[in-house]
Design a protein around this motif. Sequence first.
Motif, mmCIF file in Angstrom:
data_model
loop_
_atom_site.group_PDB
_atom_site.id
_atom_site.type_symbol
_atom_site.label_atom_id
_atom_site.label_comp_id
_atom_site.label_asym_id
_atom_site.label_seq_id
_atom_site.Cartn_x
_atom_site.Cartn_y
_atom_site.Cartn_z
ATOM 1 N N VAL A 81 0.856 -1.197 0.000
ATOM 2 C CA VAL A 81 0.000 0.000 0.000
ATOM 3 C C VAL A 81 0.881 1.232 0.000
ATOM 4 N N ILE A 82 0.323 2.337 -0.490
ATOM 5 C CA ILE A 82 0.995 3.639 -0.427
ATOM 6 C C ILE A 82 0.286 4.459 0.640
ATOM 7 N N ILE A 83 1.052 4.994 1.587
ATOM 8 C CA ILE A 83 0.502 5.686 2.753
ATOM 9 C C ILE A 83 1.064 7.101 2.828
ATOM 10 N N HIS A 84 0.180 8.056 3.094
ATOM 11 C CA HIS A 84 0.611 9.421 3.410
ATOM 12 C C HIS A 84 0.440 9.611 4.901
ATOM 13 N N GLN A 85 1.504 10.044 5.568
ATOM 14 C CA GLN A 85 1.524 10.111 7.025
ATOM 15 C C GLN A 85 2.035 11.473 7.469
ATOM 16 N N THR A 86 1.259 12.167 8.309
ATOM 17 C CA THR A 86 1.650 13.469 8.851
ATOM 18 C C THR A 86 1.982 13.306 10.321
ATOM 19 N N HIS A 87 3.154 13.736 10.705
ATOM 20 C CA HIS A 87 3.602 13.581 12.081
ATOM 21 C C HIS A 87 3.236 14.810 12.910
ATOM 22 N N LYS A 88 3.078 14.606 14.190
ATOM 23 C CA LYS A 88 2.773 15.700 15.095
ATOM 24 C C LYS A 88 3.930 16.697 15.100
ATOM 25 N N ARG A 89 3.568 17.941 15.174
ATOM 26 C CA ARG A 89 4.608 18.961 15.177
ATOM 27 C C ARG A 89 5.175 19.137 16.573
ATOM 28 N N VAL A 90 6.485 19.258 16.644
ATOM 29 C CA VAL A 90 7.188 19.541 17.895
ATOM 30 C C VAL A 90 7.897 20.878 17.699
ATOM 31 N N TRP A 91 7.292 21.932 18.227
ATOM 32 C CA TRP A 91 7.837 23.283 18.011
ATOM 33 C C TRP A 91 9.158 23.443 18.772
ATOM 34 N N PRO A 92 10.140 24.119 18.173
ATOM 35 C CA PRO A 92 10.103 24.972 16.980
ATOM 36 C C PRO A 92 10.398 24.248 15.664
ATOM 37 N N ALA A 93 10.507 22.913 15.685
ATOM 38 C CA ALA A 93 10.737 22.184 14.447
ATOM 39 C C ALA A 93 9.506 22.292 13.555
ATOM 40 N N SER A 94 9.725 22.305 12.254
ATOM 41 C CA SER A 94 8.611 22.350 11.316
ATOM 42 C C SER A 94 7.877 21.016 11.324
ATOM 43 N N GLN A 95 6.606 21.063 10.955
ATOM 44 C CA GLN A 95 5.853 19.819 10.850
ATOM 45 C C GLN A 95 6.311 19.060 9.609
ATOM 46 N N ARG A 96 6.330 17.726 9.710
ATOM 47 C CA ARG A 96 6.827 16.902 8.627
ATOM 48 C C ARG A 96 5.797 15.865 8.231
ATOM 49 N N ASP A 97 5.814 15.525 6.944
ATOM 50 C CA ASP A 97 4.989 14.429 6.451
ATOM 51 C C ASP A 97 5.860 13.519 5.589
ATOM 52 N N VAL A 98 5.350 12.345 5.308
ATOM 53 C CA VAL A 98 6.098 11.369 4.514
ATOM 54 C C VAL A 98 5.103 10.579 3.674
ATOM 55 N N LEU A 99 5.460 10.332 2.436
ATOM 56 C CA LEU A 99 4.663 9.520 1.522
ATOM 57 C C LEU A 99 5.500 8.302 1.161
ATOM 58 N N TYR A 100 5.020 7.110 1.534
ATOM 59 C CA TYR A 100 5.866 5.929 1.366
ATOM 60 C C TYR A 100 5.039 4.719 0.957
ATOM 61 N N LEU A 101 5.732 3.788 0.351
ATOM 62 C CA LEU A 101 5.153 2.496 -0.002
ATOM 63 C C LEU A 101 5.525 1.507 1.094
ATOM 64 N N SER A 102 4.541 0.783 1.587
ATOM 65 C CA SER A 102 4.760 -0.199 2.653
ATOM 66 C C SER A 102 4.418 -1.583 2.113
ATOM 67 N N VAL A 103 5.354 -2.488 2.239
ATOM 68 C CA VAL A 103 5.170 -3.852 1.725
ATOM 69 C C VAL A 103 5.590 -4.855 2.784
ATOM 70 N N ILE A 104 4.884 -5.977 2.868
ATOM 71 C CA ILE A 104 5.224 -7.042 3.806
ATOM 72 C C ILE A 104 5.561 -8.301 3.010
ATOM 73 N N ARG A 105 6.595 -8.983 3.421
ATOM 74 C CA ARG A 105 7.067 -10.162 2.701
ATOM 75 C C ARG A 105 7.498 -11.250 3.682
ATOM 76 N N LYS A 106 7.329 -12.474 3.239
ATOM 77 C CA LYS A 106 7.928 -13.611 3.926
ATOM 78 C C LYS A 106 9.003 -14.192 3.028
ATOM 79 N N ILE A 107 10.200 -14.268 3.574
ATOM 80 C CA ILE A 107 11.345 -14.777 2.819
ATOM 81 C C ILE A 107 11.643 -16.194 3.339
ATOM 82 N N LEU A 108 11.402 -17.168 2.472
ATOM 83 C CA LEU A 108 11.631 -18.557 2.883
ATOM 84 C C LEU A 108 13.120 -18.853 2.944
ATOM 85 N N SER A 109 13.475 -19.596 3.968
ATOM 86 C CA SER A 109 14.881 -19.936 4.150
ATOM 87 C C SER A 109 15.280 -21.058 3.196
ATOM 88 N N THR A 110 16.449 -20.952 2.637
ATOM 89 C CA THR A 110 16.968 -22.003 1.755
ATOM 90 C C THR A 110 17.656 -23.108 2.544
#
Length: 627
Positions: A492-521
């Motif tokens: 899924v692609i998620i847009h996430q806005t983080h809480k602002r901690v003043w005096p730092a500017s507020q930040r957001d992030v747009l990212y792709l999140s993927v879950i995988r199972k990697i079988l052991s050889t």
Amino acid sequence: MMSDCSSSGSDEDLDPESELLDELGGTLSKWTNYIHGWQDRLVVLKGNILSYYRSADEKEYGCRGSICLSKAVITPHEFDECRFDISVNDSLWYLRAEHPSLRQQWIDTIELHKGESGYGSESSLRHHGSLLSLTSATSAFSATSTSSFKKGYSLREKLAEMETFRDILCRQVDTLQKYFDNCADTESKDELHRDKEAAVFPALSDEEADFPTLRPDGDYLLNNNSSEEKLCPMDSLKGPIGIDFKGEAITFKATTAGILSTLSHCIDIFVKREESWQRRLDKEIERRRRAEDAYKAALTELKKKPHFGGPDYEEGPNSLINEEEFFDAVEAALDKHDQIEEQSQAEKSRVSRHMSLTPDTYSSISTQKYLTKPRSHTSSSSSIDLISASDDVHRFSAQVEEMVHSHMAYSLQDVGGDANWQVVVEEGDMKVYRREVEENGIVLDPLKATHAVRGVTGHEVCHYFWDTTFRNDWETTVESFKVVETLSDQAVIIHQTHKRVWPASQRDVLYLSVIRKILSTNESDPDTWLVCNFSVDHDSYLPSSRCVRAKINVAMICQTLISPPEGNKEITRDNILCKITYVANVNPGGWAPASVLRAIAKREYPKFLKRFTTYVQEKTSSEAILF
């Protein structure tokens, strides 16, 4: 854009001053406070009054604030081309336009209304004439208290007396001067007459000399022997114009005595007034000294505070706040946030303790707590039990495969002996490593943490980390998030806005999140579950000026280790250990100081890991084991 909010007639019907009464308005960004930052507001300019409303729809409810521009100071910002500040005494408005030209248009219009509105301009004073100032002066005089008038009456009375004495004295001086001038003229005439007689009668007998001589004008002259007693006739004492010399002399003496007496009285009044004004001056000096001490104390106290409330002190290339103050402000905000979270958790625990469970519920839990076939996944109903790359095809598939391969190749490597990696936190089974990297002044420190958690599986840890259904249960730094696009059941692609901690500017992030199972050889090695979050672009969520867009590449890699129980006993959670490797590469963007970013990362990452793993343990303690 600025607009005319009132209707008007033709241009010929409007004079320049009537135009200034029109209502002009537009939308500007106004600095509200350090929590909400810049907010769009409707700003209206009418006459020399500048008002603002929350929005055009709420204008009918009244303005939220207004200032008079008569004494306002408009200052364009030195670095921000769209910002300008308006200050009136202690009131200060921070405003931003959409672009520099619109800012200049606002400034020019405000300056025009400031200079041509009200009674402060030259053109407006011409219409009122001098009667305005006379009326104002009369009003000011009449406003004087009766007591103050009585105090000054004696002095004004004496000064009026001085004016009268001066006029009398001037008239007396003029009279006496005329008298002396007349006497001088008479004497000169007598000398001229004697000279003429001496020429006509060169010699007189002694007998003739003893008799008075008749003058042509009828006056008698005394003989030479009594010349020293020669005076004008008695009538001449009043002079040719009837001046009473003796009376004038007496009056002159009385006038000068009155002046001296009045001056003496004035001096006494001045002395008393001086004492009174000296007491007032001493009180005023003491009052100003106390005010100055209070101002210095308030200024010192203000400097001790960890942060300030204006936009000039927030994060930016020209911020007025130094690194130490920046860190103190951020740390204070995070401490307050932690305190709120602790209170919230305590309340949840209190509520859970009051909830009683029935015996049937306990028996139900005990029968579901164990699985007889931990390596079998086909019987599970979870949608993420078995994941294969062939089922996860979308436009980012190639990029996902590259990221997964990179994390599996490098993230699991042991960095304990690498000199480039430094251990910043070590608490029990958890270790946090950091490698310092900066690029163009921005901190890009890769971070790696290892942890071991008992009673949970790698599948469960990754499941709760990836599934947005549980995001708000354990994530305390997110203000809001939204699934922008579902690429597949595992991505899924998620847009996430983080809480602002003043005096730092507020930040957001747009990212792709993927879950995988990697079988052991290798059968002796456990399978690996992985959640990979990395930044992507999306047309629906472009970066905005309200937030700084951060870039991330984060992976949660988990492996489940099982300690076989004795005999044929069921595997319980006591036999399970999850080995976690968490890696994070974050580009925060913006202008936050490097030392602050490193200190915050050192503080927050361990807290996040402990908070999240504790949540998974509590969440799965009463559930069936998910391998």
